[in-house]
Design a protein around this motif. Structure first.
Motif, PDB file in Angstrom:
ATOM      1  N   ALA A  12       0.835  -1.205   0.000  1.00 33.30           N
ATOM      2  CA  ALA A  12       0.000   0.000   0.000  1.00 33.30           C
ATOM      3  C   ALA A  12       0.868   1.252   0.000  1.00 33.30           C
ATOM      4  O   ALA A  12       0.576   2.226  -0.707  1.00 33.30           O
ATOM      5  CB  ALA A  12      -0.921  -0.009   1.220  1.00 33.30           C
ATOM      6  N   ALA A  13       1.959   1.239   0.792  1.00 34.00           N
ATOM      7  CA  ALA A  13       2.845   2.398   0.851  1.00 34.00           C
ATOM      8  C   ALA A  13       3.569   2.603  -0.470  1.00 34.00           C
ATOM      9  O   ALA A  13       3.745   3.734  -0.933  1.00 34.00           O
ATOM     10  CB  ALA A  13       3.854   2.226   1.989  1.00 34.00           C
TER      11      ALA A  13
ATOM     12  N   ALA B 233       4.134   5.690  -5.407  1.00 31.27           N
ATOM     13  CA  ALA B 233       4.189   5.756  -6.871  1.00 31.27           C
ATOM     14  C   ALA B 233       3.144   6.718  -7.419  1.00 31.27           C
ATOM     15  O   ALA B 233       3.417   7.493  -8.345  1.00 31.27           O
ATOM     16  CB  ALA B 233       3.980   4.355  -7.458  1.00 31.27           C
ATOM     17  N   ILE B 234       1.937   6.688  -6.855  1.00 32.40           N
ATOM     18  CA  ILE B 234       0.876   7.585  -7.315  1.00 32.40           C
ATOM     19  C   ILE B 234       1.265   9.034  -7.066  1.00 32.40           C
ATOM     20  O   ILE B 234       1.073   9.900  -7.927  1.00 32.40           O
ATOM     21  CB  ILE B 234      -0.452   7.247  -6.603  1.00 32.40           C
ATOM     22  N   ILE B 235       1.831   9.315  -5.892  1.00 29.77           N
ATOM     23  CA  ILE B 235       2.249  10.683  -5.587  1.00 29.77           C
ATOM     24  C   ILE B 235       3.342  11.138  -6.548  1.00 29.77           C
ATOM     25  O   ILE B 235       3.320  12.260  -7.059  1.00 29.77           O
ATOM     26  CB  ILE B 235       2.736  10.779  -4.127  1.00 29.77           C
ATOM     27  N   ALA B 236       4.298  10.243  -6.820  1.00 27.78           N
ATOM     28  CA  ALA B 236       5.407  10.601  -7.700  1.00 27.78           C
ATOM     29  C   ALA B 236       4.935  10.931  -9.108  1.00 27.78           C
ATOM     30  O   ALA B 236       5.441  11.855  -9.744  1.00 27.78           O
ATOM     31  CB  ALA B 236       6.424   9.456  -7.738  1.00 27.78           C
ATOM     32  N   TYR B 237       3.954  10.176  -9.610  1.00 25.74           N
ATOM     33  CA  TYR B 237       3.518  10.352 -10.991  1.00 25.74           C
ATOM     34  C   TYR B 237       2.372  11.344 -11.157  1.00 25.74           C
ATOM     35  O   TYR B 237       2.127  11.823 -12.256  1.00 25.74           O
ATOM     36  CB  TYR B 237       3.096   9.005 -11.578  1.00 25.74           C
ATOM     37  N   HIS B 238       1.655  11.647 -10.095  1.00 23.99           N
ATOM     38  CA  HIS B 238       0.486  12.523 -10.208  1.00 23.99           C
ATOM     39  C   HIS B 238       0.621  13.800  -9.390  1.00 23.99           C
ATOM     40  O   HIS B 238      -0.336  14.556  -9.286  1.00 23.99           O
ATOM     41  CB  HIS B 238      -0.776  11.772  -9.783  1.00 23.99           C
ATOM     42  N   GLN B 239       1.789  14.034  -8.781  1.00 21.27           N
ATOM     43  CA  GLN B 239       1.934  15.187  -7.900  1.00 21.27           C
ATOM     44  C   GLN B 239       1.647  16.511  -8.616  1.00 21.27           C
ATOM     45  O   GLN B 239       1.955  16.631  -9.809  1.00 21.27           O
ATOM     46  CB  GLN B 239       3.336  15.206  -7.294  1.00 21.27           C
ATOM     47  N   PRO B 240       1.078  17.484  -7.888  1.00 22.79           N
ATOM     48  CA  PRO B 240       0.548  17.377  -6.532  1.00 22.79           C
ATOM     49  C   PRO B 240      -0.787  16.647  -6.530  1.00 22.79           C
ATOM     50  O   PRO B 240      -1.634  16.889  -7.389  1.00 22.79           O
ATOM     51  CB  PRO B 240       0.378  18.841  -6.106  1.00 22.79           C
ATOM     52  N   VAL B 241      -0.981  15.721  -5.579  1.00 18.91           N
ATOM     53  CA  VAL B 241      -2.181  14.884  -5.566  1.00 18.91           C
ATOM     54  C   VAL B 241      -2.754  14.842  -4.152  1.00 18.91           C
ATOM     55  O   VAL B 241      -2.011  14.840  -3.168  1.00 18.91           O
ATOM     56  CB  VAL B 241      -1.844  13.460  -6.064  1.00 18.91           C
ATOM     57  N   THR B 242      -4.076  14.831  -4.047  1.00 22.10           N
ATOM     58  CA  THR B 242      -4.735  14.813  -2.739  1.00 22.10           C
ATOM     59  C   THR B 242      -4.967  13.375  -2.287  1.00 22.10           C
ATOM     60  O   THR B 242      -4.875  12.436  -3.079  1.00 22.10           O
ATOM     61  CB  THR B 242      -6.081  15.541  -2.789  1.00 22.10           C
TER      62      THR B 242
ATOM     63  N   ALA C 125      -7.814  12.072  -1.499  1.00 21.26           N
ATOM     64  CA  ALA C 125      -8.991  11.556  -2.190  1.00 21.26           C
ATOM     65  C   ALA C 125      -8.633  11.058  -3.584  1.00 21.26           C
ATOM     66  O   ALA C 125      -9.144  10.036  -4.047  1.00 21.26           O
ATOM     67  CB  ALA C 125     -10.063  12.649  -2.276  1.00 21.26           C
ATOM     68  N   GLU C 126      -7.736  11.765  -4.269  1.00 22.61           N
ATOM     69  CA  GLU C 126      -7.321  11.350  -5.612  1.00 22.61           C
ATOM     70  C   GLU C 126      -6.508  10.064  -5.550  1.00 22.61           C
ATOM     71  O   GLU C 126      -6.620   9.203  -6.438  1.00 22.61           O
ATOM     72  CB  GLU C 126      -6.524  12.470  -6.263  1.00 22.61           C
ATOM     73  N   ILE C 127      -5.677   9.920  -4.504  1.00 26.59           N
ATOM     74  CA  ILE C 127      -4.910   8.682  -4.334  1.00 26.59           C
ATOM     75  C   ILE C 127      -5.866   7.508  -4.133  1.00 26.59           C
ATOM     76  O   ILE C 127      -5.696   6.435  -4.721  1.00 26.59           O
ATOM     77  CB  ILE C 127      -3.954   8.802  -3.126  1.00 26.59           C
ATOM     78  N   GLU C 128      -6.875   7.703  -3.298  1.00 28.22           N
ATOM     79  CA  GLU C 128      -7.844   6.638  -3.016  1.00 28.22           C
ATOM     80  C   GLU C 128      -8.649   6.290  -4.264  1.00 28.22           C
ATOM     81  O   GLU C 128      -8.979   5.121  -4.499  1.00 28.22           O
ATOM     82  CB  GLU C 128      -8.765   7.084  -1.882  1.00 28.22           C
ATOM     83  N   GLU C 129      -8.958   7.281  -5.082  1.00 25.80           N
ATOM     84  CA  GLU C 129      -9.717   7.018  -6.307  1.00 25.80           C
ATOM     85  C   GLU C 129      -8.899   6.174  -7.275  1.00 25.80           C
ATOM     86  O   GLU C 129      -9.410   5.269  -7.918  1.00 25.80           O
ATOM     87  CB  GLU C 129     -10.091   8.351  -6.973  1.00 25.80           C
TER      88      GLU C 129
ATOM     89  N   GLY D  49     -13.200  22.862   0.160  1.00 26.36           N
ATOM     90  CA  GLY D  49     -12.509  22.238   1.282  1.00 26.36           C
ATOM     91  C   GLY D  49     -11.017  22.501   1.306  1.00 26.36           C
ATOM     92  O   GLY D  49     -10.353  22.195   2.292  1.00 26.36           O
ATOM     93  N   ARG D  50     -10.459  23.019   0.185  1.00 25.46           N
ATOM     94  CA  ARG D  50      -9.022  23.290   0.082  1.00 25.46           C
ATOM     95  C   ARG D  50      -8.192  22.120   0.607  1.00 25.46           C
ATOM     96  O   ARG D  50      -7.404  22.254   1.542  1.00 25.46           O
ATOM     97  CB  ARG D  50      -8.664  24.558   0.867  1.00 25.46           C
ATOM     98  N   PRO D  51      -8.349  20.910   0.020  1.00 23.42           N
ATOM     99  CA  PRO D  51      -7.591  19.753   0.523  1.00 23.42           C
ATOM    100  C   PRO D  51      -6.095  19.915   0.294  1.00 23.42           C
ATOM    101  O   PRO D  51      -5.662  20.515  -0.690  1.00 23.42           O
ATOM    102  CB  PRO D  51      -8.155  18.592  -0.311  1.00 23.42           C
ATOM    103  N   VAL D  52      -5.313  19.376   1.226  1.00 25.67           N
ATOM    104  CA  VAL D  52      -3.864  19.439   1.107  1.00 25.67           C
ATOM    105  C   VAL D  52      -3.406  18.429   0.063  1.00 25.67           C
ATOM    106  O   VAL D  52      -4.054  17.396  -0.147  1.00 25.67           O
ATOM    107  CB  VAL D  52      -3.193  19.148   2.466  1.00 25.67           C
ATOM    108  N   THR D  53      -2.314  18.714  -0.609  1.00 27.60           N
ATOM    109  CA  THR D  53      -1.761  17.800  -1.609  1.00 27.60           C
ATOM    110  C   THR D  53      -0.438  17.227  -1.112  1.00 27.60           C
ATOM    111  O   THR D  53       0.141  17.711  -0.131  1.00 27.60           O
ATOM    112  CB  THR D  53      -1.521  18.517  -2.945  1.00 27.60           C
ATOM    113  N   PHE D  54       0.030  16.186  -1.791  1.00 29.74           N
ATOM    114  CA  PHE D  54       1.304  15.560  -1.463  1.00 29.74           C
ATOM    115  C   PHE D  54       2.209  15.589  -2.683  1.00 29.74           C
ATOM    116  O   PHE D  54       1.752  15.440  -3.816  1.00 29.74           O
ATOM    117  CB  PHE D  54       1.096  14.105  -1.020  1.00 29.74           C
ATOM    118  N   VAL D  55       3.502  15.778  -2.444  1.00 29.06           N
ATOM    119  CA  VAL D  55       4.508  15.748  -3.501  1.00 29.06           C
ATOM    120  C   VAL D  55       5.730  14.994  -2.978  1.00 29.06           C
ATOM    121  O   VAL D  55       5.911  14.850  -1.767  1.00 29.06           O
ATOM    122  CB  VAL D  55       4.932  17.174  -3.932  1.00 29.06           C
TER     123      VAL D  55
END
Length: 234
Positions: free
Chosen positions: A113-114, A119-128, A130-134, A164-170
């Motif tokens: 899972a980690a 990998a999702i964060i690396a390829y889709h950054q900046p990503v929330t 909710a987007e990771i879960e989708e 909601g101004r969700p935080v993103t991850f990079v």
């Protein structure tokens, strides 16, 4: 009024500017600037930016130009001068990494899972979240994100301009440095990811089997010191 004006000054005044001022300090020779950059990079445990190099070097020095020559001088050597994000560092040549094996190998475990989340964060950054879960089809546990944050492989990015101004991850420079990447653009493509086993056909959110609700309920754990996909080798 005196008419003693040099041609350079006349041209400057005609353009409405001021006569150029000579620097009170003379920049060190380029070879000396290379030695300075070399010394700073060698002594630093973390990559150093151009600005940090210029701040440490004498007035008039140009770290960017010195690094160009220094990098060429280290080509083919056991140590390379490499760019890590927006900074520079000295690193062991990739083909000689096996010589450091005893010093660098350590036992670590990272859940699938980690790895997928990273990998999702690396390829889709900046990503929330909710987007990771989708993309993954399952909810992301707090523990998964906390683990990646503690490893300093990801960090919080800017908040997204949505309700909601969700935080993103990079991903971080530490992540790039760990995997020998200059930037996220150097990540392997879709074909390489599938070959490494990092992309799998996961069920869509509407077809998730009962009982699989989050990362915490997945017990598929990968040992990073044995059989880890190439992209995420320790």
């Amino acid at each position: 009024m005196s008419d003693d004006v040099t041609p350079v000054e006349e041209d400057t005044v005609a353009q409405g500017g001021h006569a150029p001022e000579e620097s009170l300090f003379e920049a060190p020779p380029l070879a000396e600037q290379e030695r300075m950059c070399e010394a700073i990079l060698f002594a630093s445990a973390e990559p150093v930016s151009i600005k940090e190099l210029n701040d440490r070097m004498p007035h008039g020095a140009d770290a960017a130009e010195a690094l160009v020559h220094l990098r060429k001088r280290y080509e083919g050597r056991g140590v390379h001068v490499v760019k890590v994000g927006d900074a520079w560092a000295m690193r062991t040549a990739p083909d000689l990494g096996f010589l450091m094996q005893k010093e660098t190998v350590e036992t670590r475990k990272l859940s699938r899972a980690a790895i997928e989340t990273l990998a999702i964060i690396a390829y889709h950054q900046p990503v929330t979240r909710a987007e990771i879960e989708e993309i993954r089809g399952v909810s992301v546990s707090r523990g998964t994100v906390d683990q990646l944050l503690e490893m300093e492989w990801i960090r919080f990015g800017r908040r997204k301009m949505t309700p909601g101004r969700p935080v993103t991850f990079v991903v971080t420079p530490v992540f790039l440095d760990h995997f020998g990447l200059s930037s996220a653009r150097d990540l392997p493509g879709l074909k390489e990811l599938r070959a490494a086993g990092l992309l799998e056909n996961r069920p869509s959110p509407g077809t998730i089997p009962l009982g699989v609700k989050s990362d915490e309920e997945e017990d598929d754990v990968l040992d990073l010191s044995d059989g880890q996909p190439e992209l995420f080798e320790d």
